[in-house]
Write a protein that holds these residues in place. Structure first.
Motif, short mmCIF file in Angstrom:
data_model
loop_
_atom_site.label_atom_id
_atom_site.label_comp_id
_atom_site.label_asym_id
_atom_site.label_seq_id
_atom_site.Cartn_x
_atom_site.Cartn_y
_atom_site.Cartn_z
N ILE A 1 -48.21 45.42 -55.65
CA ILE A 1 -47.63 44.71 -56.94
C ILE A 1 -47.72 45.48 -58.04
O ILE A 1 -48.83 45.67 -58.60
N LEU A 2 -46.59 45.98 -58.81
CA LEU A 2 -46.82 46.37 -60.10
C LEU A 2 -47.08 45.59 -61.08
O LEU A 2 -46.40 44.28 -61.07
N PRO A 3 -48.32 45.52 -61.63
CA PRO A 3 -48.48 44.48 -62.73
C PRO A 3 -47.35 44.44 -63.62
O PRO A 3 -46.75 45.05 -64.24
N HIS A 4 -47.23 43.06 -64.05
CA HIS A 4 -46.25 42.56 -64.97
C HIS A 4 -46.61 41.64 -66.09
O HIS A 4 -47.00 40.39 -65.50
N PRO A 5 -47.10 42.09 -67.23
CA PRO A 5 -47.81 41.21 -68.32
C PRO A 5 -46.93 40.00 -68.58
O PRO A 5 -45.57 40.09 -68.53
N ALA A 6 -47.50 38.68 -68.42
CA ALA A 6 -46.54 37.35 -69.04
C ALA A 6 -45.86 37.64 -70.34
O ALA A 6 -46.37 38.56 -71.32
N HIS A 7 -44.93 37.11 -70.23
CA HIS A 7 -43.82 37.24 -71.31
C HIS A 7 -43.55 38.50 -71.77
O HIS A 7 -43.50 38.49 -72.92
N SER A 8 -43.08 39.52 -70.92
CA SER A 8 -42.85 40.52 -71.34
C SER A 8 -41.49 41.08 -70.84
O SER A 8 -41.35 41.86 -69.84
N PRO A 9 -40.34 40.58 -71.22
CA PRO A 9 -39.11 40.76 -70.67
C PRO A 9 -38.66 42.54 -70.87
O PRO A 9 -37.77 42.88 -69.99
N ASP A 10 -39.39 42.88 -71.88
CA ASP A 10 -38.91 44.36 -72.01
C ASP A 10 -39.57 45.15 -71.02
O ASP A 10 -39.23 46.48 -70.94
N LEU A 11 -40.45 44.64 -70.00
CA LEU A 11 -40.69 45.29 -68.77
C LEU A 11 -40.28 44.91 -67.56
O LEU A 11 -40.62 45.26 -66.36
N ALA A 12 -39.41 43.87 -67.65
CA ALA A 12 -38.74 43.14 -66.36
C ALA A 12 -37.38 44.03 -66.04
O ALA A 12 -36.56 43.74 -66.90
N LEU A 13 -37.43 44.88 -65.21
CA LEU A 13 -36.54 45.76 -64.87
C LEU A 13 -35.09 45.18 -64.68
O LEU A 13 -34.16 45.63 -65.38
N SER A 14 -35.06 44.29 -63.90
CA SER A 14 -33.80 43.60 -63.77
C SER A 14 -33.08 42.77 -65.14
O SER A 14 -31.91 42.77 -65.43
#
Length: 153
Positions: free
Chosen positions: A77-90
């Protein structure tokens, strides 16, 4: 609701949740089963090389049942910081253009909508997906350089 799994070559799976149903861990694991089957069909050899999955920390994604599924198959799982839409690829690369495409359209049936959705994804150029993956890499680097601050302000 649509769940889209994609990589630098294009869409691997588009899973549409029937109207009125909710996504939960069991349903998400069923979707992961479909994704695994789609990988076998569309990206032979990828399962042997290893799957790196990016999803956010929504409850179905972080539930014990889902975590057990991911561990069973050894998916990273690629870590995804909470509340970070700037890192949510889709969120930053896929759904904006899709919303612009659908703007102003009216559909008589859910099937008409799903057909248009599938058609849009099928007609995207492979460069669209490659650019999206590369954008994610550069955004991750910016996030690191900014010590975790938002990439897009």
């Amino acid at each position: 609701m649509a769940t889209v799994f994609w990589d630098a070559k294009g869409v691997i799976l588009l899973d549409i949740l029937p109207q009125g149903q909710c996504i939960n861990a069991a349903r998400y694991c069923s979707t992961l089963d479909l994704f695994k089957e789609a990988i076998c069909r569309k990206r032979p050899g990828l399962l042997r090389r290893g799957v790196v999955l990016q999803h956010d920390n929504a409850t179905p994604h972080s539930a014990n049942l889902t975590q057990q599924w991911l561990q069973r198959y050894g998916w990273e799982i690629l870590p995804h910081p909470a509340h970070s839409p700037d890192l949510a690829l889709s969120d930053f690369h896929l759904f904006g253009p899709l919303k612009r495409h659908l703007r102003g359209m009216a559909f008589e049936t859910e099937d008409d909508f799903i057909s248009e959705l599938r058609n849009w994804f099928d007609n995207l150029d492979v460069d669209f997906f490659r650019v999206g993956i590369n954008l994610l890499l550069s955004r991750w680097q910016k996030c690191i350089d900014l010590h975790g601050d938002y990439v897009e302000k």
